[in-house]
Design an enzyme around this catalytic site. Structure first.
Site, PDB file in Angstrom:
ATOM      1  N   ALA A  26       0.905  -1.184   0.017  1.00 56.40           N
ATOM      2  CA  ALA A  26       0.037  -0.050   0.085  1.00 56.40           C
ATOM      3  C   ALA A  26       0.834   1.123  -0.081  1.00 56.40           C
ATOM      4  O   ALA A  26       2.001   1.335   0.538  1.00 56.40           O
ATOM      5  CB  ALA A  26      -0.934   0.113   1.304  1.00 56.40           C
ATOM      6  N   LYS A  74      15.831  10.919  17.606  1.00 55.22           N
ATOM      7  CA  LYS A  74      16.787   9.650  17.444  1.00 55.22           C
ATOM      8  C   LYS A  74      17.503   9.836  18.968  1.00 55.22           C
ATOM      9  O   LYS A  74      17.484   8.441  19.403  1.00 55.22           O
ATOM     10  CB  LYS A  74      17.966   9.979  16.449  1.00 55.22           C
ATOM     11  N   ARG A 104      -1.906   6.361  -2.342  1.00 53.67           N
ATOM     12  CA  ARG A 104      -2.840   6.199  -3.457  1.00 53.67           C
ATOM     13  C   ARG A 104      -3.478   4.788  -3.798  1.00 53.67           C
ATOM     14  O   ARG A 104      -4.629   5.053  -4.084  1.00 53.67           O
ATOM     15  CB  ARG A 104      -1.872   6.611  -4.850  1.00 53.67           C
ATOM     16  N   GLY A 161      20.584   7.228   3.495  1.00 52.02           N
ATOM     17  CA  GLY A 161      20.554   6.677   2.048  1.00 52.02           C
ATOM     18  C   GLY A 161      19.591   5.799   1.939  1.00 52.02           C
ATOM     19  O   GLY A 161      19.513   4.811   2.923  1.00 52.02           O
ATOM     20  N   THR A 214       6.965   4.700   5.820  1.00 53.70           N
ATOM     21  CA  THR A 214       6.172   6.191   5.744  1.00 53.70           C
ATOM     22  C   THR A 214       6.859   7.077   6.870  1.00 53.70           C
ATOM     23  O   THR A 214       7.501   6.461   7.633  1.00 53.70           O
ATOM     24  CB  THR A 214       4.725   5.981   5.888  1.00 53.70           C
ATOM     25  N   ALA A 243      19.981   4.544  10.400  1.00 53.53           N
ATOM     26  CA  ALA A 243      19.724   3.712   9.242  1.00 53.53           C
ATOM     27  C   ALA A 243      20.095   2.396   9.413  1.00 53.53           C
ATOM     28  O   ALA A 243      19.474   1.739  10.065  1.00 53.53           O
ATOM     29  CB  ALA A 243      20.522   4.472   8.062  1.00 53.53           C
ATOM     30  N   GLY A 266      21.551  16.263  -2.145  1.00 51.29           N
ATOM     31  CA  GLY A 266      20.300  15.635  -1.923  1.00 51.29           C
ATOM     32  C   GLY A 266      20.360  15.415  -0.322  1.00 51.29           C
ATOM     33  O   GLY A 266      19.632  14.684   0.129  1.00 51.29           O
TER      34      GLY A 266
END
Length: 815
Positions: free
Chosen positions: A503, A682, A506, A797, A555, A611, A664
């Site tokens: 999912a 964190k 949208r 990343g 998400t 990460a 970025g």
């Protein structure tokens, strides 16, 4: 010699009978001597009973009778180029059947003896066709009516074979047989008066076993439409596979508890003579099937199979008056026997305060009424409570002779059930330790079977059902890693990840059976996906009731976090890339942890801090081994790390921030990173992992940016203000350089408090030599006191973050 028995599906069509002929020819070539036993064509016995009942009630039976004749005649014509003799034989049998049915209609009565005679025509018809087909194929065959050999008592419908007379008859017949292949009618016999009887459920298997025992054959082959006994019902367990060997006892147990391959009593004659029974598939004759032997193989698996009865009722009888009362059990089960109730499973507490037993659903009301009638006085005087019935229950049975005296097996069984949220209502195990049976809700049967099958290593692979929420950079990378690692995971780690749902904001899709290919997720989501509805998506996951289930949250949505508790409480593990779950309120954090613990599932969020770096797992391992954290220092922002690693004399602070944005490393508005809020979350998570009870506002945060930069109306204005503040930043840089130090934005947890501030570190500090956008965490503990334990590496990343999420998913699978 070998006895080959072919069931109803094996003789159910022209194509099937031709397969039978091929199998018989091959077997005769290999062993030299065979005897064939056949059932009626599939469904014919039921049709014969229906015809008899129609005749009894004088209803029109013409269409059904003609249908039966047509099926046999068309099969005969298709089998033989010249079917004249066979047609004549079959029509003679049908003429006799019609006369019998007319007699039933004339008297309006269908006795048990007449019913047996009607049913006997099915085997006579099929054996006539098989014998003729063998002759046509060049094998000398002989149609043999077993009624002249198999002598029984007169209990019509379930007659008992007189073994002494029958065995003698069979031996005498066989010695006079000569070099022919006999085709023997299964299921039927005759009493001392020569009247036709049937020998009950599984009768053709019993006929084969009787002939095998009488002739002391090398083996008895039962040819059916499955490859043999399987480790579990393949309709319910995806990873079920065929068992090459079973002992007699194991086969009896598996058959009793739902494996419909062979009816247990039919094995008794073979067991008495130690004759192997081989289950083979007529439609897959090359498959080795399952061989049933007197004893289990020495190198056999601990568990041979998991069988089940899908629908039972569990009846409970309890009361203080039962304690110490002699003969209560005899009185109870005597009443049930008189009522014709078959008891499937019995369990009794050692206190003698209660007895529970399982019966077929159709026997439930009769059992309750029998108890009320027999114990009317005890019920009236309240010595026992009114009996109760729990309906819609199932029995799951774990079977294996090698289970005897094996420690920890029950623990593994109940751990598998508990982790999948399956409640065990009753337990039964005999002193032989051949079988452990549990009663569970029918709605949980498929989930329980799969969970136990995986846990007890019957499956070649352990399956993990994965639902992914979020298909951004990290979600896409995770799906790519799942696709590329599938072969390695299955072949080397014996883990199979099944993508069962996906999912995003949208669209969404949920599997209705087979899993999705993660390599094709984008196309599948576009073609099969429906409009996203998070409530419905989560509800469907719970309704699917799958074992070993995990939802992956890629998400940053608080809406997804809002469903964590519901998922966890329904035995669905949660792997979160989303920081909002672990960094929300302390109450929420504690609730998620407690719910996961109570449900026996996982709430994992390794990537929330570093990460793909092993930070939280390292902390958990240290705490579990008895270590204690004294001080934690950390740089947990890849963006801020890059900026201070590259800010040096000759460059402005604003230019370094611009470079970070161009690469970025920052959000569209760099202030989202430089505000320190993500860093703050964190640090909060780290603090909580040490056992501190803190809220986000308890983390003291020293801002990096001057007030004017923070309050700039847009990004361009922000950079202008940042240029104006260069003196502020360069001053700190110069001061650090004079002392031989470097600027670092450091999170600190010590003394029960947590903070984030800009610090100057010297060359002896582990944070002095930093490069790129690396994260670093230094743990000072009782054990790592003078030299801290340092974890360092990329802290951002999509690739490394997805790898960390993937590792958490696999950690769920290994539990």
């Amino acid at each position: 010699m070998k006895i080959l028995k072919f069931g109803g599906t094996s003789v159910g069509s022209m194509e099937a009978i031709k397969r039978v002929v091929s199998i018989v020819k091959q077997s005769q070539l290999e062993s030299g001597s065979v005897a064939v036993v056949c059932s009626a064509m599939g469904g014919v016995t039921n049709e014969l009973i229906a015809l008899a009942e129609l005749a009894q009630s004088s209803d029109d039976r013409t269409a059904l009778f003609h249908q039966l004749v047509k099926r046999h005649m068309e099969t005969a014509e298709a089998l033989l180029s010249d079917a004249h003799t066979l047609r004549s034989d079959l029509m003679g049998l049908f003429a006799r059947l019609e006369n019998l049915l007319s007699g039933i209609a004339a008297v309006g009565e269908l006795s048990a003896r007449t019913r047996d005679l009607v049913m006997s025509f099915g085997e006579q018809l099929s054996c006539k066709m098989v014998a003729a087909c063998l002759e046509d194929a060049g094998l000398k065959s002989l149609y043999t009516d077993s009624r002249v050999l198999v002598v029984t008592d007169s209990r019509y419908g379930n007659a008992v074979v007189n073994e002494e007379i029958t065995y003698s008859n069979i031996r005498n017949w066989y010695h006079q047989l000569g070099n022919v292949v006999p085709v023997v009618t299964g299921f039927i016999g005759s009493n001392a008066k020569g009247q036709t009887t049937t020998i009950g459920r599984g009768g053709s298997d019993l006929t084969a076993a009787i002939f095998g025992a009488a002739l002391e054959s090398e083996e008895i082959q039962i040819w059916t439409d499955v490859d043999g006994f399987m480790t579990a019902d393949p309709r319910l367990v995806r990873n079920a596979f065929t068992l090459p060997e079973l002992s007699y006892k194991e086969a009896m147990e598996l058959s009793y508890f739902g494996a419909k391959v062979i009816y247990p009593p039919t094995m008794i004659p073979a067991i008495e003579r130690n004759i192997p029974i081989v289950i083979k598939n007529t439609f897959n004759p090359g498959h080795p099937g399952t061989t049933i032997l007197p004893a289990p193989g020495k190198n056999g698996k601990l568990i041979k199979g998991i069988s089940s009865i899908s629908r039972v009722s569990l009846i409970n009888v309890e009361g203080g008056g039962m304690v110490g009362l002699k003969g209560f059990g005899g009185k109870l089960f005597g009443a049930l026997a008189e009522a014709g109730v078959n008891v499937i499973l019995i369990t009794q507490a050692s206190s003698e305060h209660s007895i529970s037993f399982a019966v077929a659903p159709d026997d439930t009301d009769a059992a309750l009424e029998a108890i009320r009638t027999r114990f009317a006085f005890e019920l009236e005087t309240r010595k026992i409570d009114p009996p109760t019935a729990e309906r819609d229950m199932s029995i799951l049975a774990v079977v294996g002779e090698n289970m005897r005296h094996t420690r920890g097996l029950s623990g593994k069984l109940f751990q598998a059930l508990g982790r999948s949220g399956v409640n065990v209502v009753a337990i039964a195990q005999g002193s032989s330790e051949l079988n452990i049976s549990v009663v569970i809700a029918s709605a949980d049967l498929a989930k329980a079977l799969n969970a136990v099958h995986d846990q007890l290593f019957l499956s070649p692979h352990k399956s993990l059902n994965v639902f992914v929420v979020g298909t951004g950079n990290i979600g896409r990378e995770l799906l790519a890693q799942m696709a590329s690692s599938a072969s390695y995971l299955q072949n080397e780690l014996h883990v199979r990840l099944r993508l069962m749902g996906l999912a995003n904001s949208r669209r969404m899709m949920l599997s209705e059976g087979s899993s999705f290919d993660p390599a094709q997720w984008l196309n599948l989501l576009q073609v099969q996906g429906k409009q996203a509805d998070l409530d419905r998506f989560v509800g469907s996951i719970i309704d699917m009731n799958l074992p070993n289930c995990v939802v992956v949250d890629n998400t940053s949505s608080p809406d997804v976090v809002g469903h964590y508790e519901k998922l966890l409480s329904n035995n669905v593990s949660v792997v979160a890339c989303n920081k909002l779950g672990a960094s929300g309120s302390q109450v929420q954090y504690d609730r998620f942890k407690r719910t996961a613990r109570e449900a026996g599932v996982e709430f994992l969020y390794e990537t929330n801090v570093g990460a793909g770096l092993p930070v939280i797992k390292t902390m958990a391992d240290l705490l579990a081994s008895g270590d204690r954290f004294l001080r934690i220092e950390a740089i947990l922002s890849g963006t801020i790390s890059f900026i201070f690693n590259n800010y040096q004399s000759g460059r402005s602070f604003a230019s370094v921030v611009r470079e970070a944005q161009d690469r970025g490393y920052t959000e569209p508005d760099p202030r989202d990173d430089l505000s320190g809020m993500d860093f703050r979350r964190k640090v909060l998570i780290l603090a909580r992992e040490t056992g501190l009870k803190l809220e986000i506002e308890d983390i003291e945060l020293q801002p990096i940016l001057p007030e004017a930069c923070i309050n700039a109306p847009d990004v361009d204005a922000f950079y202008q203000e940042l240029e104006k503040a260069e003196a502020h930043f360069s001053g700190m840089l110069h001061q650090a350089a004079l002392q031989g130090k470097k600027l670092r934005y450091v999170g600190l947890i010590a003394g029960g408090k947590a903070s984030i501030s800009l610090q100057m570190v010297d060359s002896q500090h582990p944070f002095f030599n930093m490069e790129g956008s690396d994260n670093i965490i230094a743990f000072t503990t009782d054990r790592y006191h003078s030299n801290p334990l340092v974890v360092k590496g990329p802290g951002a990343g999509a690739g490394v973050t997805a790898a960390g999420v993937f590792a958490d998913v696999l950690r769920v699978g290994y539990k």
